[in-house]
Design an enzyme around this catalytic site. Structure first.
Site, PDB file in Angstrom:
ATOM      1  CB  SER A 154      -0.872   0.018   1.255  1.00 28.66           C
ATOM      2  OG  SER A 154      -1.538   1.249   1.389  1.00 28.66           O
ATOM      3  CE1 TYR A 167      -4.285  -2.441   4.776  1.00 29.12           C
ATOM      4  CE2 TYR A 167      -3.430  -0.247   4.338  1.00 29.12           C
ATOM      5  CZ  TYR A 167      -3.950  -1.443   3.885  1.00 29.12           C
ATOM      6  OH  TYR A 167      -4.123  -1.649   2.538  1.00 29.12           O
TER       7      TYR A 167
HETATM    8  P1  NDP Z   1     -10.409  -6.984  -0.677  1.00 27.41           P
HETATM    9  O1  NDP Z   1     -10.838  -6.673   0.713  1.00 27.41           O
HETATM   10  O2  NDP Z   1     -11.350  -6.746  -1.791  1.00 27.41           O
HETATM   11  O3  NDP Z   1      -9.928  -8.495  -0.794  1.00 27.41           O
HETATM   12  C1  NDP Z   1      -8.834  -8.976  -0.104  1.00 27.41           C
HETATM   13  C2  NDP Z   1      -8.937 -10.483   0.022  1.00 27.41           C
HETATM   14  O4  NDP Z   1      -8.048 -10.863   1.064  1.00 27.41           O
HETATM   15  C3  NDP Z   1     -10.314 -10.941   0.411  1.00 27.41           C
HETATM   16  O5  NDP Z   1     -11.066 -11.351  -0.713  1.00 27.41           O
HETATM   17  C4  NDP Z   1     -10.066 -12.089   1.373  1.00 27.41           C
HETATM   18  O6  NDP Z   1     -10.224 -13.307   0.667  1.00 27.41           O
HETATM   19  C5  NDP Z   1      -8.609 -11.943   1.791  1.00 27.41           C
HETATM   20  N1  NDP Z   1      -8.564 -11.682   3.223  1.00 27.41           N
HETATM   21  C6  NDP Z   1      -9.362 -10.877   3.944  1.00 27.41           C
HETATM   22  N2  NDP Z   1      -9.042 -10.930   5.242  1.00 27.41           N
HETATM   23  C7  NDP Z   1      -8.016 -11.804   5.338  1.00 27.41           C
HETATM   24  C8  NDP Z   1      -7.270 -12.302   6.415  1.00 27.41           C
HETATM   25  N3  NDP Z   1      -7.515 -11.941   7.677  1.00 27.41           N
HETATM   26  N4  NDP Z   1      -6.282 -13.180   6.162  1.00 27.41           N
HETATM   27  C9  NDP Z   1      -6.044 -13.571   4.896  1.00 27.41           C
HETATM   28  N5  NDP Z   1      -6.734 -13.164   3.835  1.00 27.41           N
HETATM   29  C10 NDP Z   1      -7.705 -12.267   4.044  1.00 27.41           C
HETATM   30  O7  NDP Z   1      -9.027  -6.218  -0.879  1.00 27.41           O
HETATM   31  P2  NDP Z   1      -8.538  -5.345  -2.100  1.00 27.41           P
HETATM   32  O8  NDP Z   1      -8.616  -6.123  -3.350  1.00 27.41           O
HETATM   33  O9  NDP Z   1      -9.178  -4.033  -1.971  1.00 27.41           O
HETATM   34  O10 NDP Z   1      -6.995  -5.181  -1.698  1.00 27.41           O
HETATM   35  C11 NDP Z   1      -5.994  -6.055  -2.173  1.00 27.41           C
HETATM   36  C12 NDP Z   1      -4.680  -5.670  -1.518  1.00 27.41           C
HETATM   37  O11 NDP Z   1      -4.394  -4.297  -1.802  1.00 27.41           O
HETATM   38  C13 NDP Z   1      -4.721  -5.793   0.011  1.00 27.41           C
HETATM   39  O12 NDP Z   1      -3.462  -6.182   0.471  1.00 27.41           O
HETATM   40  C14 NDP Z   1      -5.000  -4.352   0.454  1.00 27.41           C
HETATM   41  O13 NDP Z   1      -4.512  -4.097   1.752  1.00 27.41           O
HETATM   42  C15 NDP Z   1      -4.211  -3.577  -0.599  1.00 27.41           C
HETATM   43  N6  NDP Z   1      -4.654  -2.202  -0.798  1.00 27.41           N
HETATM   44  C16 NDP Z   1      -5.983  -1.927  -1.023  1.00 27.41           C
HETATM   45  C17 NDP Z   1      -6.361  -0.628  -1.286  1.00 27.41           C
HETATM   46  C18 NDP Z   1      -7.797  -0.280  -1.607  1.00 27.41           C
HETATM   47  O14 NDP Z   1      -8.094   0.914  -1.706  1.00 27.41           O
HETATM   48  N7  NDP Z   1      -8.692  -1.225  -1.803  1.00 27.41           N
HETATM   49  C19 NDP Z   1      -5.387   0.474  -1.310  1.00 27.41           C
HETATM   50  C20 NDP Z   1      -4.017   0.052  -1.093  1.00 27.41           C
HETATM   51  C21 NDP Z   1      -3.688  -1.240  -0.843  1.00 27.41           C
HETATM   52  P3  NDP Z   1     -10.834 -14.601   1.397  1.00 27.41           P
HETATM   53  O15 NDP Z   1     -11.896 -14.129   2.319  1.00 27.41           O
HETATM   54  O16 NDP Z   1     -11.321 -15.453   0.270  1.00 27.41           O
HETATM   55  O17 NDP Z   1      -9.654 -15.189   2.093  1.00 27.41           O
END
Ligand code: NDP
Length: 264
Positions: A154, A167
């Site tokens: 991020s 985070y």
């Molecule tokens: P989402 O929340 O849409 O999806 C992330 C996925 O991670 C989920 O589908 C889930 O899949 C899995 N997940 C959730 N919680 C956990 C956990 N406790 N342990 C392991 N897996 C988990 O995220 P984004 O697509 O928005 O983000 C993708 C990446 O980009 C992340 O690392 C996020 O921090 C980062 N990011 C996002 C931003 C944004 O604005 N959206 C900005 C900057 C960075 P499942 O439940 O199937 O395991």
């Protein structure tokens, strides 16, 4: 004679025929990158913890002719990750690309946050990156052909923020981990490890920030020279670049893709 090979230039961005393992494939970015790897001709092995969502993605991608499969795994659990890698290798014989797209946040002021809540974020965003990259690295080393790892962190990895002690700390840790992994894995084993550091992009959790009339959105635009917030597709090019030969000399890099957020 000018020394650049035509074949190399014409195929340098290709991931065709490669096997890409995508974590967090059920998320907003993970599903887009997984499909993009598939459109680019890679075989895609997806993972997440939600079986139903993974199955739906597999059905959708297969209907479009993408060669894909999945296994359920929690990326912070060693046993799960070992089984995941075994499943991917049983299906496709090897892993050439790893895209780490899972992640979690639960913003809380440090005074109200329990240590357990903080640790949960650290496990989801930092320990899990270690576990997944470690075991995929073992697999890539055994294969003896190098590989590419792209870890989504991020733009918050280098900036503090209220309610983000979990985070920001975990993302900063993951970015520094990427640099250490490059030192361990690149010269000797030909494995490039890089991260991409996005600004806010559209997802279920961030959709509310995209209302153009809201103060939050207007405030963001003051800090975004590019003039908008991001869509998951905005990161496809970077991910393919860092997964292909075009980026062979890039490793240990934390690649800004924040629309200029960090330059203002
Ligand atoms: P989402 O929340 O849409 O999806 C992330 C996925 O991670 C989920 O589908 C889930 O899949 C899995 N997940 C959730 N919680 C956990 C956990 N406790 N342990 C392991 N897996 C988990 O995220 P984004 O697509 O928005 O983000 C993708 C990446 O980009 C992340 O690392 C996020 O921090 C980062 N990011 C996002 C931003 C944004 O604005 N959206 C900005 C900057 C960075 P499942 O439940 O199937 O395991």
């Amino acid at each position: 004679m000018v020394n650049v090979k035509k074949d190399f230039v014409q195929s340098m961005f290709s991931v065709e025929g490669k096997v890409a393992l995508v974590t967090g494939a059920t998320g907003a970015l993970g599903c887009v990158l997984a499909k993009a790897y598939g459109y680019a001709g890679a075989k895609v092995f997806m993972t997440g913890r939600n079986d139903g969502k993974l199955k739906a993605l597999e059905d959708e991608f297969k209907a479009e002719g993408i060669d894909c499969a999945y296994a359920v795994a929690d990326p912070a659990k060693e046993e799960d990750v070992q089984k995941l890698i075994d499943a991917a290798v049983a299906k496709y014989g090897e892993i050439n690309i790893l895209a780490v797209c899972h992640g979690f946040n639960k913003p809380q002021n440090v005074l109200e946050q329990s240590v357990a809540d903080w640790q949960y974020i650290m496990d989801a965003d930092c320990k899990s990156v270690y576990v997944v990259t470690k075991y995929v690295a073992h697999q890539m080393v055994e294969q003896g052909k190098g590989g590419k790892m792209v870890v989504v962190t991020s733009q918050r990895s280098t900036r503090g923020m209220a309610n983000y002690t979990g985070y920001c700390t975990s993302k900063g840790g993951a970015d520094l981990m990427v640099s250490c992994l490059a030192c361990d894995l690149s010269a000797k084993y030909g494995i490039n490890v890089n991260s991409i550091c996005p600004t806010v992009f559209r997802s279920e959790l961030t959709e509310w920030m995209f209302d153009p009339e809201s103060a939050v959105y207007k405030n963001f635009l003051n800090r975004e020279p590019i003039g908008r917030l991001a869509e998951p597709e905005d990161f496809v090019g970077y991910a393919l670049f860092l997964s292909s030969s075009a980026s062979d000399f890039i490793t240990g890099a934390n690649c800004d893709c924040s629309g200029g957020y960090l330059v203002v």
